[in-house]
Motif scaffolding. Structure first.
Motif, mmCIF file in Angstrom:
data_model
loop_
_atom_site.group_PDB
_atom_site.id
_atom_site.type_symbol
_atom_site.label_atom_id
_atom_site.label_comp_id
_atom_site.label_asym_id
_atom_site.label_seq_id
_atom_site.Cartn_x
_atom_site.Cartn_y
_atom_site.Cartn_z
ATOM 1 N N PRO A 1 0.840 -1.213 0.000
ATOM 2 C CA PRO A 1 0.000 0.000 0.000
ATOM 3 C C PRO A 1 0.867 1.253 0.000
ATOM 4 C CG PRO A 1 -0.745 -1.586 1.654
ATOM 5 C CD PRO A 1 0.567 -2.092 1.150
ATOM 6 N N GLU A 2 0.355 2.297 -0.600
ATOM 7 C CA GLU A 2 1.105 3.548 -0.631
ATOM 8 C C GLU A 2 1.403 4.033 0.773
ATOM 9 O OE1 GLU A 2 0.597 6.793 -3.217
ATOM 10 O OE2 GLU A 2 -0.606 5.653 -4.638
ATOM 11 N N ASN A 3 2.568 4.674 0.909
ATOM 12 C CA ASN A 3 3.049 5.208 2.178
ATOM 13 C C ASN A 3 3.441 4.128 3.181
ATOM 14 O OD1 ASN A 3 2.544 7.907 1.295
ATOM 15 N ND2 ASN A 3 0.365 7.630 1.814
ATOM 16 N N THR A 4 3.544 2.882 2.713
ATOM 17 C CA THR A 4 4.036 1.810 3.573
ATOM 18 C C THR A 4 5.557 1.825 3.553
ATOM 19 O OG1 THR A 4 2.113 0.404 3.116
ATOM 20 C CG2 THR A 4 4.087 -0.682 3.965
ATOM 21 N N PRO A 5 6.215 1.954 4.708
ATOM 22 C CA PRO A 5 7.683 1.924 4.725
ATOM 23 C C PRO A 5 8.214 0.569 4.275
ATOM 24 C CG PRO A 5 6.790 2.791 6.787
ATOM 25 C CD PRO A 5 5.640 2.181 6.046
ATOM 26 N N PHE A 6 9.335 0.566 3.590
ATOM 27 C CA PHE A 6 9.946 -0.692 3.160
ATOM 28 C C PHE A 6 11.451 -0.501 3.011
ATOM 29 C CE2 PHE A 6 8.747 1.637 -0.660
ATOM 30 C CZ PHE A 6 9.870 1.524 -1.484
ATOM 31 N N PHE A 7 12.167 -1.626 2.962
ATOM 32 C CA PHE A 7 13.603 -1.632 2.698
ATOM 33 C C PHE A 7 13.827 -1.981 1.232
ATOM 34 C CE2 PHE A 7 14.470 -3.385 7.254
ATOM 35 C CZ PHE A 7 14.022 -2.200 7.796
ATOM 36 N N VAL A 8 15.000 -1.660 0.745
ATOM 37 C CA VAL A 8 15.400 -2.032 -0.610
ATOM 38 C C VAL A 8 16.674 -2.867 -0.514
ATOM 39 C CG1 VAL A 8 16.111 -1.213 -2.888
ATOM 40 C CG2 VAL A 8 14.393 0.056 -1.579
ATOM 41 N N GLY A 9 16.639 -4.064 -1.105
ATOM 42 C CA GLY A 9 17.783 -4.957 -1.057
ATOM 43 C C GLY A 9 18.805 -4.659 -2.134
ATOM 44 N N PRO A 10 19.962 -5.314 -2.083
ATOM 45 C CA PRO A 10 21.066 -5.001 -2.992
ATOM 46 C C PRO A 10 20.864 -5.466 -4.427
ATOM 47 C CG PRO A 10 21.618 -6.874 -1.604
ATOM 48 C CD PRO A 10 20.323 -6.345 -1.091
ATOM 49 N N LEU A 11 19.788 -6.217 -4.693
ATOM 50 C CA LEU A 11 19.543 -6.672 -6.059
ATOM 51 C C LEU A 11 18.749 -5.674 -6.884
ATOM 52 C CD1 LEU A 11 18.840 -10.455 -5.381
ATOM 53 C CD2 LEU A 11 20.991 -9.302 -5.883
ATOM 54 N N VAL A 12 18.271 -4.609 -6.263
ATOM 55 C CA VAL A 12 17.629 -3.520 -6.995
ATOM 56 C C VAL A 12 18.717 -2.528 -7.402
ATOM 57 C CG1 VAL A 12 15.958 -1.634 -6.881
ATOM 58 C CG2 VAL A 12 15.462 -3.799 -5.741
ATOM 59 N N ASN A 13 18.706 -2.138 -8.661
ATOM 60 C CA ASN A 13 19.794 -1.302 -9.197
ATOM 61 C C ASN A 13 19.634 0.164 -8.801
ATOM 62 O OD1 ASN A 13 20.930 -3.535 -10.405
ATOM 63 N ND2 ASN A 13 19.937 -3.178 -12.377
ATOM 64 N N VAL A 14 20.084 0.486 -7.615
ATOM 65 C CA VAL A 14 20.074 1.876 -7.157
ATOM 66 C C VAL A 14 21.457 2.451 -7.430
ATOM 67 C CG1 VAL A 14 19.619 3.426 -5.216
ATOM 68 C CG2 VAL A 14 18.415 1.245 -5.364
ATOM 69 N N TYR A 15 21.607 2.989 -8.628
ATOM 70 C CA TYR A 15 22.912 3.463 -9.082
ATOM 71 C C TYR A 15 23.048 4.980 -9.065
ATOM 72 C CZ TYR A 15 23.807 -1.222 -11.020
ATOM 73 O OH TYR A 15 24.019 -2.567 -11.190
ATOM 74 N N ASN A 16 21.946 5.696 -8.879
ATOM 75 C CA ASN A 16 22.032 7.152 -8.976
ATOM 76 C C ASN A 16 21.044 7.822 -8.036
ATOM 77 O OD1 ASN A 16 19.415 7.412 -10.428
ATOM 78 N ND2 ASN A 16 20.531 6.322 -12.029
ATOM 79 N N GLU A 17 21.205 9.123 -7.895
ATOM 80 C CA GLU A 17 20.390 9.895 -6.951
ATOM 81 C C GLU A 17 18.920 9.956 -7.374
ATOM 82 O OE1 GLU A 17 23.173 13.487 -5.679
ATOM 83 O OE2 GLU A 17 23.554 12.780 -7.720
ATOM 84 N N GLY A 18 18.674 9.928 -8.679
ATOM 85 C CA GLY A 18 17.291 9.955 -9.144
ATOM 86 C C GLY A 18 16.521 8.726 -8.704
ATOM 87 N N THR A 19 17.130 7.556 -8.870
ATOM 88 C CA THR A 19 16.479 6.314 -8.439
ATOM 89 C C THR A 19 16.269 6.314 -6.936
ATOM 90 O OG1 THR A 19 17.498 5.106 -10.264
ATOM 91 C CG2 THR A 19 16.681 3.803 -8.412
ATOM 92 N N LEU A 20 17.278 6.748 -6.188
ATOM 93 C CA LEU A 20 17.159 6.803 -4.733
ATOM 94 C C LEU A 20 16.027 7.735 -4.317
ATOM 95 C CD1 LEU A 20 18.261 6.025 -1.960
ATOM 96 C CD2 LEU A 20 19.907 7.896 -2.161
ATOM 97 N N GLY A 21 15.928 8.885 -4.976
ATOM 98 C CA GLY A 21 14.860 9.832 -4.653
ATOM 99 C C GLY A 21 13.491 9.270 -4.950
ATOM 100 N N TRP A 22 13.358 8.562 -6.077
ATOM 101 C CA TRP A 22 12.068 7.952 -6.433
ATOM 102 C C TRP A 22 11.653 6.911 -5.405
ATOM 103 C CZ3 TRP A 22 10.352 3.024 -7.647
ATOM 104 C CH2 TRP A 22 9.082 2.946 -8.216
ATOM 105 N N LEU A 23 12.591 6.079 -4.982
ATOM 106 C CA LEU A 23 12.279 5.054 -3.991
ATOM 107 C C LEU A 23 11.919 5.686 -2.644
ATOM 108 C CD1 LEU A 23 15.089 2.522 -4.892
ATOM 109 C CD2 LEU A 23 12.628 2.079 -5.048
ATOM 110 N N ALA A 24 12.631 6.746 -2.281
ATOM 111 C CA ALA A 24 12.317 7.430 -1.028
ATOM 112 C C ALA A 24 10.905 8.007 -1.061
ATOM 113 C CB ALA A 24 13.341 8.535 -0.765
#
Length: 301
Positions: A103-126
């Motif tokens: 559900p939206e606004n549900t906190p979650f973790f992101v594991g190392p198999l998701v390609n978080v290579y840049n600040e844009g991706t990190l911002g979107w996930l946050a």
């Protein structure tokens, strides 16, 4: 700096699985991620043990999360992923399709198999609710520093791979089954005999990779012991330790001692190389020209 135990990558018996997490009750780690990340066929063998493991770890003061699969392809796997959101425990996603079940606004973790290579991706996930991201282990220290700085601005905890064979790839095919002349659907759980993965060597008999069912791992065990201060200065808040069959609870204790300044990196390197089979260590993705490079060589390790 905190310590996180990532999900077990290998196929262990239910009793071995339970024992390993029971040992973590007394271990000085802050967080434990449980569940299946590699192959859904393994899950039924220990699935009924997960609630007890969650309970004893939570009672011991550990933060607990449940991992999603790295590759979701079947209807039953989609259902398993959807069920994670209903377990009452934080979810760590290793495949972005898992977000459709949270559900939206549900906190979650992101594991190392998701390609978080840049600040844009990190911002979107946050913005989607990520509170903690374990970065892909192939990132160099400069990129880690940039993402850790941005994570601090976004209120997202950044952790990096601290120890264990590196997850390099997930396939739709099962290498273990193929090696034994079986199909993936009739694998007969060929991977169960290789509790830390099966070594793969080149035709020249040089160590190369490790096989783990549908997963490809590094031959070497990544070890960030010599990079702890650089990572701390970069703003990294946690190291991730990946379960292994031998000496894991002691390894966790030693990393805590290292972070507290009680032992030296060489002590972890020496301990890691003890045992029946020789183990290569590496930290080259962080600082070297090649992932297989190892800083400890300069210290005779």
């Amino acid at each position: 700096m905190e310590l996180t135990v990532g999900p077990n990558q290998f196929f262990w018996s239910a009793d071995r699985w339970s024992t390993s997490y029971a040992e973590l009750v007394q271990s000085p780690v802050d967080r434990v991620v449980l569940g299946e990340v590699v192959c859904s066929k393994r899950l039924p063998f220990y699935q009924d043990r997960i609630p007890e493991a969650v309970s004893i770890l939570a009672e011991a003061g550990k933060q607990v999360a449940l991992s999603s699969l790295a590759l979701v392809t079947l209807k039953r796997e989609r259902k398993q992923t959807a069920d994670l959101a209903e377990m009452g425990v934080e979810v760590e996603i290793n495949d972005l399709t898992a977000l459709s079940y949270l559900p939206e606004n549900t906190p979650f973790f992101v594991g190392p198999l998701v390609n978080v290579y840049n600040e844009g991706t990190l911002g979107w996930l946050a913005a989607r609710g990520a509170t903690r991201v374990c970065l892909p282990p192939e990132l160099p220290l400069d990129s880690v520093t940039t993402l850790a700085r941005r994570g601090n601005e976004l209120g997202v905890v950044i952790e990096v791979w601290g120890h264990g064979r590196l997850p390099l790839a997930i396939s739709g095919r099962c290498y273990h089954a193929r090696m034994h002349g079986r199909t993936k659907d009739n694998c007969q759980f060929a991977c169960e005999d290789d509790v830390d993965g099966l070594d793969v060597r080149t035709m020249e008999d040089q160590p190369f990779l490790a096989m783990n069912g549908v997963q490809t791992l590094s031959d070497s065990y990544a070890c960030a012991a010599y990079q702890v201060e650089d990572l701390r200065n970069a703003g990294v808040k946690a190291l991730r330790l990946s379960p292994q069959s031998q000496g894991f609870s002691q390894l966790c204790a030693m990393y805590r001692q290292l972070l507290d300044g009680q032992i030296k990196p060489a002590d972890i390197a020496t301990f890691s190389k003890q045992g029946d089979a020789p183990v290569r260590l590496s930290d080259g993705f962080l600082t070297g020209a090649r992932g297989v490079d190892w800083s400890g060589e300069d210290a005779g390790q």
